[in-house]
Each structure stands twice: as C-alpha cells, then as structure tokens.
Design an enzyme around this catalytic site. Structure first.
Site, PDB file in Angstrom:
ATOM      1  N   ASN A 156      23.521  22.910 -11.758  1.00  0.00           N
ATOM      2  CA  ASN A 156      22.621  22.296 -10.769  1.00  0.00           C
ATOM      3  C   ASN A 156      22.216  20.886 -11.186  1.00  0.00           C
ATOM      4  O   ASN A 156      21.083  20.463 -10.960  1.00  0.00           O
ATOM      5  CB  ASN A 156      21.372  23.167 -10.586  1.00  0.00           C
ATOM      6  CG  ASN A 156      21.726  24.566 -10.136  1.00  0.00           C
ATOM      7  OD1 ASN A 156      21.942  24.809  -8.967  1.00  0.00           O
ATOM      8  ND2 ASN A 156      21.827  25.494 -11.089  1.00  0.00           N
TER       9      ASN A 156
ATOM     10  N   ASP B   3      18.896  30.941 -20.737  1.00  0.00           N
ATOM     11  CA  ASP B   3      20.208  30.997 -20.089  1.00  0.00           C
ATOM     12  C   ASP B   3      20.071  31.177 -18.563  1.00  0.00           C
ATOM     13  O   ASP B   3      18.965  31.232 -18.024  1.00  0.00           O
ATOM     14  CB  ASP B   3      20.988  32.162 -20.732  1.00  0.00           C
ATOM     15  CG  ASP B   3      22.465  31.866 -20.874  1.00  0.00           C
ATOM     16  OD1 ASP B   3      22.991  31.078 -20.086  1.00  0.00           O
ATOM     17  OD2 ASP B   3      23.101  32.460 -21.777  1.00  0.00           O
TER      18      ASP B   3
ATOM     19  N   GLU C  17      21.881  26.095 -18.169  1.00  0.00           N
ATOM     20  CA  GLU C  17      22.431  26.555 -16.880  1.00  0.00           C
ATOM     21  C   GLU C  17      23.791  25.906 -16.617  1.00  0.00           C
ATOM     22  O   GLU C  17      24.204  25.801 -15.475  1.00  0.00           O
ATOM     23  CB  GLU C  17      21.425  26.436 -15.732  1.00  0.00           C
ATOM     24  CG  GLU C  17      20.845  25.071 -15.452  1.00  0.00           C
ATOM     25  CD  GLU C  17      21.831  24.165 -14.763  1.00  0.00           C
ATOM     26  OE1 GLU C  17      22.487  23.390 -15.494  1.00  0.00           O
ATOM     27  OE2 GLU C  17      21.941  24.186 -13.523  1.00  0.00           O
ATOM     28  N   TRP C  18      24.431  25.510 -17.719  1.00  0.00           N
ATOM     29  CA  TRP C  18      25.836  25.084 -17.735  1.00  0.00           C
ATOM     30  C   TRP C  18      26.125  23.856 -16.858  1.00  0.00           C
ATOM     31  O   TRP C  18      27.270  23.654 -16.436  1.00  0.00           O
ATOM     32  CB  TRP C  18      26.748  26.250 -17.317  1.00  0.00           C
ATOM     33  CG  TRP C  18      26.320  27.575 -17.845  1.00  0.00           C
ATOM     34  CD1 TRP C  18      26.129  27.895 -19.161  1.00  0.00           C
ATOM     35  CD2 TRP C  18      26.013  28.757 -17.086  1.00  0.00           C
ATOM     36  NE1 TRP C  18      25.719  29.193 -19.270  1.00  0.00           N
ATOM     37  CE2 TRP C  18      25.648  29.752 -18.020  1.00  0.00           C
ATOM     38  CE3 TRP C  18      26.011  29.062 -15.722  1.00  0.00           C
ATOM     39  CZ2 TRP C  18      25.278  31.044 -17.622  1.00  0.00           C
ATOM     40  CZ3 TRP C  18      25.647  30.354 -15.324  1.00  0.00           C
ATOM     41  CH2 TRP C  18      25.290  31.321 -16.269  1.00  0.00           C
ATOM     42  N   GLY C  19      25.086  23.100 -16.538  1.00  0.00           N
ATOM     43  CA  GLY C  19      25.295  21.911 -15.706  1.00  0.00           C
ATOM     44  C   GLY C  19      25.490  22.231 -14.241  1.00  0.00           C
ATOM     45  O   GLY C  19      25.753  21.326 -13.434  1.00  0.00           O
TER      46      GLY C  19
ATOM     47  N   ASP D 187      30.724  27.014 -21.279  1.00  0.00           N
ATOM     48  CA  ASP D 187      30.771  27.264 -22.729  1.00  0.00           C
ATOM     49  C   ASP D 187      31.932  26.565 -23.420  1.00  0.00           C
ATOM     50  O   ASP D 187      33.054  26.539 -22.908  1.00  0.00           O
ATOM     51  CB  ASP D 187      30.918  28.769 -22.990  1.00  0.00           C
ATOM     52  CG  ASP D 187      29.624  29.512 -22.714  1.00  0.00           C
ATOM     53  OD1 ASP D 187      28.702  28.914 -22.117  1.00  0.00           O
ATOM     54  OD2 ASP D 187      29.547  30.688 -23.099  1.00  0.00           O
TER      55      ASP D 187
HETATM   56  C1  GAL Z   1      26.190  31.970 -22.167  1.00  0.00           C
HETATM   57  C2  GAL Z   1      25.775  30.737 -22.942  1.00  0.00           C
HETATM   58  C3  GAL Z   1      26.259  30.901 -24.369  1.00  0.00           C
HETATM   59  C4  GAL Z   1      25.634  32.136 -24.970  1.00  0.00           C
HETATM   60  C5  GAL Z   1      25.932  33.366 -24.093  1.00  0.00           C
HETATM   61  C6  GAL Z   1      25.163  34.598 -24.567  1.00  0.00           C
HETATM   62  O1  GAL Z   1      25.780  31.853 -20.866  1.00  0.00           O
HETATM   63  O2  GAL Z   1      26.317  29.592 -22.350  1.00  0.00           O
HETATM   64  O3  GAL Z   1      25.953  29.745 -25.126  1.00  0.00           O
HETATM   65  O4  GAL Z   1      24.254  31.952 -25.092  1.00  0.00           O
HETATM   66  O5  GAL Z   1      25.592  33.126 -22.751  1.00  0.00           O
HETATM   67  O6  GAL Z   1      25.408  35.720 -23.799  1.00  0.00           O
END
Ligand code: GAL
Length: 392
Positions: A185, A148, A181-183, A203
C-alpha cells in the site's frame, strides 16, 4: 484573556490524546539480528539467548548491532482474558525473562506480531487486541515491534498500523515500530508518521536474483527516508550460504548505501571469517549510520553497471559502483566528476572539488593515491567498489 486560557487548555487536551509516534527513536537505521531468515518457526529461548551471547562475543555489538528480534512463532494462544500467550515449551521462562537477559547484555529486545487475525504462520495476531498487546510488550520490556500484514482481509493499512502505533504510544514504552506490509500500500507515502521503518517489497530470499531485484525496487524511494523513518528492503541474508562472498559484500554494501535497517539473519554463533568481516565492516556501516540519514540515489544507470551516490554529513559523500552483470567489467572512473556530482533536486547539495577530499576504498581500507583524476577500476561479476570522499 478567558478565550486565550480556553484555547491553551483545549490544545493541551487535544495534544494529550493526539495520535503520535515516539520522538527520537531510530534516528539512524536500526541494527540487530532477527530469527526469521535462518530459523523460520524454529525459535526458542535457548536459540535467542545464544544469539544475544554471540552478538556480544563476535564483535557484532561493537560494530553497532543492538536489537535481538524474535520473529513469528513465539506465540501459541490467548488466555481467558485475551492476553497473548508464549509457547511454554520453547520459552519456558516467559518473554520477560528473555528480555531481561538480553538487556543484561547491553542489547535491546524485539518481538513480532501481525495486524491481521492470525500471523503469517497462523499464530494469534494483534487484530482487536492492539492496546492490550502493547501493554504486554511494554511490561515485558520490548524495544522493537515488527508488525506483519497476513490475514488482514479488507483492513485498511494506514488505519490498522495507526491503531497499533497509538496502542504503543499509550503503553508509554518507546518501542521502534517496524511496519511489514511488503510495500503493498505504498507505505513510504503514509508511514512516516506511523512507524520507524516500513518494508518496501515482498520477502527476500538467499539468492543473488532475489537480493538484486529487491534492491532495484529502492530506486525511487530515497526522498521518503530520513531520521526516524526508513525504507526497509528486508533483512540481511549475509552468511546464509546461498550467495558467494563477493555477492554478500555487494548485498551488504547496497543495503548500507540505501540507509537500510541492518537486521542480520544468519547464525551468529557459527560465522565464517568472511561473513564476520562483511557484517562488521565499520567503514561500510558508517555509511548506513551516517547522521544525515540520506538514502543513496542512482546517479548513473547503465543497466547492469550503475553508480550510486550517498550524501553524508560534514559535506562528505560515498559512491558505490555496482556491476550486476555476470561478466567482469573494467570501467573508467573520473573522481573529479564524482566530486562534483549532486542530486539536482536537492538545493542543499553543493558540487565539491576533488582537491578538498581524499578518496577511500572502504573494502580495501585504503586511501587512493590518484595521479590522475580518472582511473580504470576492475569490477568482478556481481561486485561493488565503495568509495568515500573524506574532507582533508
Ligand atoms: C512474512 C514477513 C517475513 C516473516 C514472516 C513470518 O510476511 O515478510 O519477514 O516475518 O512473515 O511468518
């Protein structure tokens, strides 16, 4: 001659220490189950073992699901040597015991950590412990690591993830590396040599709006995906209760069209017949798992009516008609035209003739009997039709 020997020797040395990811991993998008969407921090040995059992008994394993992944909150501290410590109350037998159990079921085991100082739930994370943690994971029998991006301050994404990639490689156990890293970068531009999959967005949540908005963000990313390196629009919400059955069918179909990793996120021990039917539709899964590894592109975009096209091996292809509007739609579909459709930018794609194909509806599990090449197709609100062109 001496010069040549020197050259060979130095390139051997160089290759020996060269950063690299494991070859031949995740050649098709990984499939499995992850604890986060349904259980959040409420993870335990009992839960995870129960899910592994259910993955087998429900038919999910037979349908191709393989990885059982514990997300955040399994870890509580580090010991005096800096080793990561699992929560003893929730995982009384330790993580290796759990991994062994999962392996004994013919499944694979995944775990979660984070590139920052703390995970998103505030647990100890990997920063500064990458090689040490990779060794622990390897010793425990981990097969998949989701990594993450919380609490990373000014860290550079590519170098942070590369350190963990190198740690995993040095620990010598092939572990699928899932970059999360949620896209932020643009990982699609650099992560192909770092990980096996990378999140492209924030998410997902269990609602139509969240799902369809995430899907719409995959539109320009097709060219970055392929065997061993996939765009990840986040885990599945199918069966979690916030969408209708029709919407979950759409969610699942779209994820398979874009060759997304398929990580179920529901309670596998208590699945409704509808949920099971969706998650184990082998004909839809076959699109996701096609060995060519092409992500679908949006071939026609009329706003809330779109046609997505996925090229498949053996010169076959699939189309998904998507009605994302709140109204029912009746659309005229010309299958001869679809047969000819191709992505202009891909010179390997040849226009095809409908005569050489049968067209199959992958939710009805029926071949179409086409008297004319064009037919009207009714699409419920928020629904899809998925057709596969099979060679005769
Ligand atoms: C977020 C991630 C989720 C989950 C969560 C856990 O950053 O996108 O899929 O893993 O953290 O805390």
């Amino acid at each position: 001659m001496k010069k040549l020997t020197l050259l060979v020797l130095t390139s051997f040395l160089f290759l020996g220490v060269q950063a690299q990811k494991f070859e031949k991993l995740a050649m098709t998008p990984p499939m499995g189950w992850n604890s986060w969407n349904k259980y959040g921090c409420n993870v335990s040995e009992v839960l995870i073992m129960g899910m592994a059992d259910a993955m087998v008994s429900s038919g999910m394993k037979d349908a191709g699901y393989e990885y059982v992944v514990i997300d955040d909150c399994w870890q509580v501290s580090r010991d005096e040597n800096g080793e990561i410590v699992a929560d003893k109350d929730r995982f009384p037998h330790g993580i290796k015991y759990l991994a062994d159990y999962i392996h004994s079921k013919g499944l694979k085991f995944g775990i979660y950590s984070c590139a920052g100082t703390l995970t998103c739930a505030g647990r100890p994370a990997g920063r500064g412990h990458e090689y040490q943690d990779a060794l622990s994971y390897s010793r425990w029998g981990v097969d998949y690591l989701k990594y993450d991006w919380c609490n990373t301050g000014t860290q550079d994404a590519k170098s942070s993830y590369s350190i963990m990639r190198d740690g995993l490689f040095a620990a010598k156990r092939p572990i699928v590396f899932s970059i999360c890293e949620w896209g932020s970068n643009k990982p699609w531009e650099w992560a192909g040599s770092v990980g096996n999959l990378w999140r492209t967005t924030g998410d997902i949540s269990d609602s139509w709006n969240s799902m369809i908005s995430i899907f719409s963000q995959q539109k320009d990313l097709a060219k970055y995906a392929g065997p061993g390196h996939w765009n990840d629009p986040d885990m599945l919400e199918v069966g979690n209760g916030g969408m209708t059955t029709e919407e979950y069918k759409t969610h699942f179909s779209l994820w398979c069209m874009v060759a997304a990793p398929l990580l179920a996120g529901n309670d596998l021990q208590n699945m409704s017949p509808d949920t099971k039917t969706i998650l184990t539709n082998k004909e839809i899964i076959a699109l996701d798992q096609d060995v060519l590894g092409k992500q679908a592109t949006c071939w026609r975009d009329n706003g809330n009516y779109q046609i997505w096209m996925k090229m498949l091996s053996n010169n076959e292809k699939a189309f998904c008609l998507l009605n994302s509007s709140d109204e029912k739609k009746s659309v005229l579909v010309d299958f001869a035209l679809l047969a000819q459709a191709r992505n202009d930018w891909d010179e390997n794609e040849k226009p095809m003739s409908l005569n050489n194909y049968t067209v199959r509806d992958l939710w009805e599990h029926k071949d179409l009997t086409l008297k004319e090449s064009s037919i009207y197709v009714d699409l419920l609100p928020h629904s899809v039709k998925v057709y596969r062109f099979n060679r005769k």
